[in-house]
Design an enzyme around this catalytic site. Sequence first.
Site, short mmCIF file in Angstrom:
data_model
loop_
_atom_site.label_atom_id
_atom_site.label_comp_id
_atom_site.label_asym_id
_atom_site.label_seq_id
_atom_site.Cartn_x
_atom_site.Cartn_y
_atom_site.Cartn_z
N LYS A 164 4.62 1.47 15.37
CA LYS A 164 5.44 0.64 14.51
C LYS A 164 5.89 -0.60 15.26
CE LYS A 164 9.92 1.65 14.22
NZ LYS A 164 10.84 1.43 15.36
N HIS A 183 7.15 8.69 15.61
CA HIS A 183 7.35 9.73 16.63
C HIS A 183 8.33 10.82 16.18
CE1 HIS A 183 10.92 7.41 17.84
NE2 HIS A 183 11.32 8.48 18.48
N GLU A 214 23.02 6.67 17.20
CA GLU A 214 22.62 6.42 18.59
C GLU A 214 23.80 5.84 19.35
OE1 GLU A 214 18.36 5.11 19.14
OE2 GLU A 214 18.93 4.02 17.35
N HIS A 247 11.39 6.62 10.23
CA HIS A 247 11.88 7.92 10.66
C HIS A 247 12.73 8.65 9.60
CE1 HIS A 247 10.42 6.26 14.29
NE2 HIS A 247 11.52 5.67 14.69
N LYS A 271 23.51 1.90 15.71
CA LYS A 271 23.49 1.79 17.17
C LYS A 271 24.93 1.66 17.66
CE LYS A 271 18.83 0.26 17.99
NZ LYS A 271 18.27 1.51 18.46
C1 BG6 Z 1 12.55 3.81 17.65
C2 BG6 Z 1 13.44 2.64 17.33
O1 BG6 Z 1 11.52 3.90 16.72
O2 BG6 Z 1 13.32 5.00 17.62
C3 BG6 Z 1 14.60 2.58 18.32
O3 BG6 Z 1 12.69 1.45 17.40
C4 BG6 Z 1 15.34 3.88 18.35
O4 BG6 Z 1 15.48 1.51 17.99
C5 BG6 Z 1 14.37 5.04 18.56
O5 BG6 Z 1 16.28 3.83 19.41
C6 BG6 Z 1 15.09 6.36 18.42
O6 BG6 Z 1 14.24 7.39 18.84
P1 BG6 Z 1 14.84 8.73 19.46
O7 BG6 Z 1 13.63 9.59 19.66
O8 BG6 Z 1 15.52 8.33 20.75
O9 BG6 Z 1 15.79 9.27 18.46
#
Ligand code: BG6
Length: 513
Positions: A171, A201, A239, A263, A363
């Site tokens: 992405k 992911h 986050e 996601h 965030k």
């Molecule tokens: C990414 C985003 O796809 O996913 C990030 O671009 C984000 O901004 C991240 O921090 C979060 O992934 P995870 O696995 O840490 O929850």
Amino acid sequence: MPQPGVTLASVVDTTRSLKPEPCTLVIFGGSGDLARRKLVPAVYNLLLDKVLPSNFAVLGLGRKTFSDEDFREICRKGIEEHSRRELDRGAWESFERHLFFQSGAIDEPSTFEQIRARLEKIEADLGVPDNRIFYLAIPPDSFAQACEGLKAAGLVRPPNGRTFSRVIVEKPIGHDLESAKQINAVIGNVFAESQIFRIDHYLGKETVQNLMVIRFANSIFEPIWNHKYIDHVQITVSEAEGVGTRAAYYEGSGALRDMVQNHILQLLCLVAMEPPYSLEPDVVRNARIDVLRCLKPIAGQDVERFMVRGQYTHGKVKSEDVPGYRRETGVAPDSTTETYVALKLFLENWRWSGVPFYLRTGKAMTKRASEVAVQFKDIPQILFNANPAAPQAPNVLALRIQPEEGLSLRIISKVPGSKAQTNPVEMNFTYGEAFGGQSPEAYERLLLDVMAGDASLFMRRDAVEASWAWITPILEGWRESGVRWLPEYRAGSWGPVEADRLIETDGRMWRKL
Ligand code: BG6
């Protein structure tokens, strides 16, 4: 230690077993962050788990004039800093012999000739068949050059041949529906859909895969998994980190594009999908995409009614000072990029008729915590719920995605003693306690799936476009509103008060995580 009842003998392998094939992973953007932090450590852990085919290679590509030795050094540091398991000297020595680097500019046709020659040499030296996985860890505006360069150099085999060519796309796949279609078309001109693996992911996370298992491997949830019993669903991905060093990307993205379009909508699909009739990749993917197709549009005036944006201001996260978003390096002082978004949506189908789904992500929030919570309807106001001034807490099934992966079910229990007192209690399951050890990282599972040619956990073209089709009118609504300031929230808090109002006007509350 496994819990009683979770002995090895009772662990059932219901999946189609993955057979990763010997291959070379060619990483465009080989010296970049993703390769160093995620991809190389993932391949290394697959080696430690002894699931990697014995003949494999990794070829990093990039503009920098690195030697193989330089690249190996970067990879070693990447593993030391980011691998879930420590660097093991013996394992590293055998691993590093499979790592190579080729420098060159993507806009030079000669680069692709060099890549071909390099691949042929590596394959001959290590006895790797010419199965190749091209990982595009580069900005989307370079996808066309990469794909066309590969094709012109004869590096793309037809699908279903003796050996394979596959491409993994990171992405962002576009910034709206139109640009997503263009990117898909560019890749689709060179690779067949069966050769394209679009990564989200989140689908590779253990707990996310467990959503389907919880729903469809137990008999107690599915009969009540609908509008008759469920009051609402909350999905939170919070986050603790701010934008950090990623302002150049994030300024043009914001939380809706960065987290919701991919996601969080995928989490929603897993929570809301109908049971697929088999675990075949396309059957599962069809079931997921059906959810996207019945998302009720949010457009025009509804954008303000159903959506809340926010931006963090100066504050403290885990006692560390965080500057306000507009003061972060690389952020415009009058930026209106949202670092937080909360929304309410509905699915227009029989199962979910009238059930609100509340989604939020941000965030620089209080802490890192992601979960899906399903809140069941209240019981009738009789017996133990007869006092309207003190209603019983509802049952909630919470699936914790990270950290402390697990699941908890809130039920009401009698408080011991002579009085008829009740209290909510939590039945808790954590992965760590039940299964011991660490779960593999998402990228480990996903890379293995590509080596095995299993696309279940990847985004099909129609799914990417369906989610952009729903997101784009919201983005247009925001653009047309022309606002110069977004609601603010202090870094280290749970988001703007406007987001509380969004849910509280419906007589509900965000969960405290
Ligand atoms: C990414 C985003 O796809 O996913 C990030 O671009 C984000 O901004 C991240 O921090 C979060 O992934 P995870 O696995 O840490 O929850």
